[in-house]
Design a protein around this motif. Structure first.
Motif, short mmCIF file in Angstrom:
data_model
loop_
_atom_site.label_atom_id
_atom_site.label_comp_id
_atom_site.label_asym_id
_atom_site.label_seq_id
_atom_site.Cartn_x
_atom_site.Cartn_y
_atom_site.Cartn_z
N MET A 88 0.81 -1.21 0.00
CA MET A 88 0.00 0.00 0.00
C MET A 88 0.85 1.27 0.00
O MET A 88 0.33 2.36 -0.23
N VAL A 89 2.13 1.10 0.28
CA VAL A 89 2.96 2.29 0.46
C VAL A 89 2.98 3.15 -0.81
O VAL A 89 2.97 4.37 -0.75
N THR A 91 0.61 3.43 -3.07
CA THR A 91 -0.69 4.10 -3.19
C THR A 91 -0.69 5.37 -2.34
O THR A 91 -1.14 6.44 -2.77
N VAL A 92 -0.15 5.23 -1.14
CA VAL A 92 -0.17 6.34 -0.20
C VAL A 92 0.86 7.39 -0.61
O VAL A 92 0.62 8.59 -0.50
N LYS A 93 1.98 6.90 -1.12
CA LYS A 93 3.11 7.78 -1.44
C LYS A 93 2.72 8.90 -2.42
O LYS A 93 3.16 10.04 -2.29
N ASN A 94 1.89 8.57 -3.39
CA ASN A 94 1.52 9.56 -4.41
C ASN A 94 0.79 10.75 -3.82
O ASN A 94 0.78 11.83 -4.39
N GLN A 95 0.18 10.54 -2.67
CA GLN A 95 -0.61 11.61 -2.06
C GLN A 95 0.23 12.47 -1.11
O GLN A 95 -0.22 13.50 -0.66
N LEU A 96 1.39 12.00 -0.82
CA LEU A 96 2.18 12.65 0.23
C LEU A 96 3.65 12.58 -0.16
O LEU A 96 4.08 11.62 -0.76
N VAL A 97 4.39 13.61 0.22
CA VAL A 97 5.80 13.64 -0.21
C VAL A 97 6.63 12.59 0.53
O VAL A 97 7.27 11.75 -0.07
N ARG A 98 6.56 12.62 1.83
CA ARG A 98 7.40 11.70 2.60
C ARG A 98 6.59 10.56 3.20
O ARG A 98 5.75 10.78 4.06
N SER A 100 7.11 6.40 4.41
CA SER A 100 8.06 5.29 4.52
C SER A 100 7.35 4.02 4.97
O SER A 100 6.27 4.08 5.57
N TYR A 101 7.97 2.92 4.68
CA TYR A 101 7.38 1.65 5.08
C TYR A 101 8.10 1.13 6.32
O TYR A 101 9.32 1.12 6.39
N GLU A 102 7.35 0.76 7.29
CA GLU A 102 7.93 0.25 8.54
C GLU A 102 7.13 -0.97 8.96
O GLU A 102 5.91 -0.88 9.11
N ALA A 103 7.80 -2.12 9.10
CA ALA A 103 7.08 -3.30 9.54
C ALA A 103 6.59 -3.06 10.97
O ALA A 103 7.29 -2.43 11.76
#
Lengths: 164, 484
Positions: A88-89, A91-98, A100-103
């Motif tokens: 999903m990261v 998908t989310v990334k396009n809406q926001l500049v920064r 990150s993925y964190e388990a």
């Protein structure tokens, strides 16, 4: 919106949590902290964490995109958004500049930290979110009953490095 | 058996070289001024700094010195030079240096020989051995790594140096095995325990905190910030209740490093390492990359139980953590449940025994304490055999199989942690669980014992706690009771 204008004063932490059914989006900021400059490096010790935004819902990519986009426009100073789902990261990334993925594994560290902070009333939850949080708190279980708002909050708590 | 008597010519030849030597100065400072050391890319005469002179004075006055220090301050060099000086004055002198590993031992031995180069008119080495430096017709120094069993079979050692104590797992055994060799030396002995900070547990941490009236960690922070010092910033020492010197040396005490305003940032770039390591190695911070799961204050607060016999008014629960004949322990903690509290009243803990041996003793304990519920860990297969045997023998009791997985282990540990926080789980103050709790840590995403330590008692208790009424009836709501 103006009440959140000082998000930049101390650190802000945000997180989006997913499971196969739903998502939880939480934005927090640290309050009552202390900024110390030590040998030229800024060290921020934080005391309290305030939830400034929280929402949850069924997993729908369209809904999440619109929520994150709204978040991006309102909270421009958000440092980063941690996401527990590597797929999903993007998908989310396009809406926001920064972003990150964190388990996230419902670690004891986060639960213990959050419990202590909640007991000490150091996590400030505004009236508008209190009922939802209380409902989740009463039944949350790290394995059998993970819930979106608490999980998002735990992910935020995990990002805080230096609590006083 | 025959004996070769050396002739006079041989004896004269041996001592001619010694007899022509100059007399070694009695004063350590004058002695080290003659030594040659490597410093800043050059070979220079050893001109000790203030804190190095202080160490020499403290070594003359006190028997035990514990030093917590930043890296690269030349502390080992001072100790070796002091030992060399003492060896140069006393024929019967013997010193023992325990270094972290064999590479360190040979490196320090080479440094000692390097110092002797400038002293060739005063003393002559009589051995080429890396681990043993004998001065001709004078004293001797041993350089050993910390993986062996101390200094058994050595005669009357006067001085000991234990280097990087916090990073050697065997140091406690080495110290206890070595100390008897100084038994006859009495007050002449000096023991130095030196290390940079590490985690807040283990032998060095205990040593540093023993018999103090103060918070040593806070003192280290104050010294590093220049708030606390004696004579010069970056240096502080005191004598504890048992006469041991606790010496804190920060890089601020070094005349060259202190001039650099951003020394830590410089180290960060130079060493290409992370900030945590720099803080620990140079700024006297007791931090460890692996995070302690159980807070030491919490662990100590609950160490108020005692070993007890069967009490018919209580209920008993047990958790079985099995092991094969290797180094792991087979553990069965017996937990007494009374007044909504569990106490560890008996601990079966054996290793390197057969399954039959364990089963016999476990069976006896089940009968002795009238245990009604046992949790047996079956992950790995060994536990399954115990489960089947116990189920056959004890049909009337409830035996629950437990699987330890990546998901269930954190949950069980978190239950144990909650029980500790609520003071609902107590144990005797001499129980091995204390050591295990203190060294139990989170390394990345894994929960495990620190290297060289065990977690069998913790796991046994966690199994017992999981099936106990404390958590059995409360499967949901880990945040239960919190009111916003």
């Amino acid at each position: 919106m103006n009440k959140h204008h000082d998000l930049h004063r101390f650190n802000s932490y945000s997180a989006i949590w997913f499971d196969e059914k739903c998502y939880g989006l939480v934005v927090t900021k640290s309050v009552n902290g202390e900024e110390i400059y030590r040998r030229g490096t800024k060290v921020v010790y934080e005391t309290d964490l305030e939830v400034v935004f929280a929402c949850s819902g069924e997993l729908s990519e369209k809904k999440i995109k619109s929520e994150v986009a709204r978040l991006g426009s309102v909270y421009r100073n958000i440092l980063s958004l941690n996401c527990n789902n590597s797929l999903m990261v993007n998908t989310v990334k396009n809406q926001l500049v920064r972003c990150s993925y964190e388990a996230f594994d419902n670690s004891i560290e986060a639960i213990t930290k959050a419990k202590t902070l909640l007991n000490d009333k150091r996590i400030i939850i505004p009236q508008e979110y209190k009922q939802d949080y209380q409902q989740e708190l009463d039944v949350y279980h790290p394995i059998e009953n993970q819930l979106p708002l608490i999980s998002g909050l735990l992910m935020c708590v995990l990002q805080v490095k230096d609590f006083l | 058996m025959f004996k070769v008597t050396p002739n006079q010519k041989q004896i004269d030849k041996y001592f001619t070289e010694v007899n022509n030597l100059k007399i070694v100065p009695n004063n350590w400072e004058q002695f080290v001024n003659l030594c040659t050391i490597r410093s800043g890319g050059n070979m220079v005469k050893f001109n000790p700094y203030y804190y190095q002179k202080l160490i020499s004075k403290l070594m003359d006055k006190y028997n035990n010195i514990v030093v917590v220090k930043s890296r690269q301050l030349g502390i080992t060099q001072v100790c070796i030079s002091k030992f060399l000086h003492r060896a140069s004055l006393n024929t019967a002198y013997s010193a023992m240096c325990f270094l972290r590993n064999s590479e360190d031992a040979s490196a320090v031995s080479r440094r000692a020989r390097q110092m002797l180069v400038g002293l060739n008119e005063y003393v002559v080495p009589d051995s080429d051995n890396v681990g043993y430096l004998k001065l001709k017709a004078l004293g001797e120094l041993y350089f050993k790594n910390s993986s062996k069993e101390g200094s058994r079979s050595y005669d009357s050692v006067l001085d000991f140096l234990f280097d990087e104590v916090a990073f050697s797992q065997n140091m406690q055994h080495i110290v206890s095995a070595s100390s008897p060799s100084a038994a006859l030396s009495g007050k002449l002995t000096t023991k130095l325990f030196i290390s940079t900070p590490s985690a807040k547990n283990g032998y060095f941490w205990d040593l540093l905190n023993a018999d103090n009236n103060c918070d040593i960690e806070q003192m280290c922070v104050d010294v590093s910030e220049g708030k606390l010092y004696k004579d010069i910033p970056g240096l502080y020492w005191f004598v504890d209740k048992k006469g041991t010197v606790k010496l804190i040396i920060h890089f601020l005490a070094h005349p060259i490093y202190k001039q650099q305003s951003n020394y830590l940032e410089y180290r960060l770039e130079q060493d290409a390492t992370d900030e945590e390591t720099v803080q620990r190695e140079y700024n006297l911070r007791f931090i460890d990359s692996s995070v302690s799961v159980f807070e030491s204050s919490l662990v100590r607060k609950n160490a108020i139980g005692a070993n007890e016999n069967y009490d018919e008014t209580a209920q008993y629960y047990a958790g079985l953590d099995t092991a094969t004949t290797g180094n792991d322990w087979t553990v069965l903690p017996i937990l007494k449940y009374q007044n909504n509290r569990l106490s560890l009243v008996h601990l079966y803990r054996q290793r390197k025994q057969t399954a039959d041996y364990h089963l016999y003793h476990i069976g006896s304990l089940i009968k002795q304490f009238h245990i009604k519920n046992i949790a047996v860990e079956i992950t790995g297969g060994v536990g399954q055999l115990y489960l089947e045997s116990l189920s056959k023998e004890f049909r009337h009791i409830n035996i629950e199989a437990i699987r330890t997985t990546g998901d269930s282990k954190p949950l069980m540990i978190s239950n144990l942690q909650l029980a500790l926080e609520r003071e609902q789980f107590i144990y005797p103050s001499n129980s091995p669980i204390i050591d295990e709790l203190l060294s139990f840590r989170r390394q990345g995403r894994k929960l495990e014992a620190a290297t060289g330590k065990h977690d069998d008692v913790i796991m046994g208790c966690a199994f017992g706690v999981t099936i106990s009424p404390l958590f059995k009836e409360r499967k949901r709501g880990i945040f239960g009771g919190i009111q916003l």
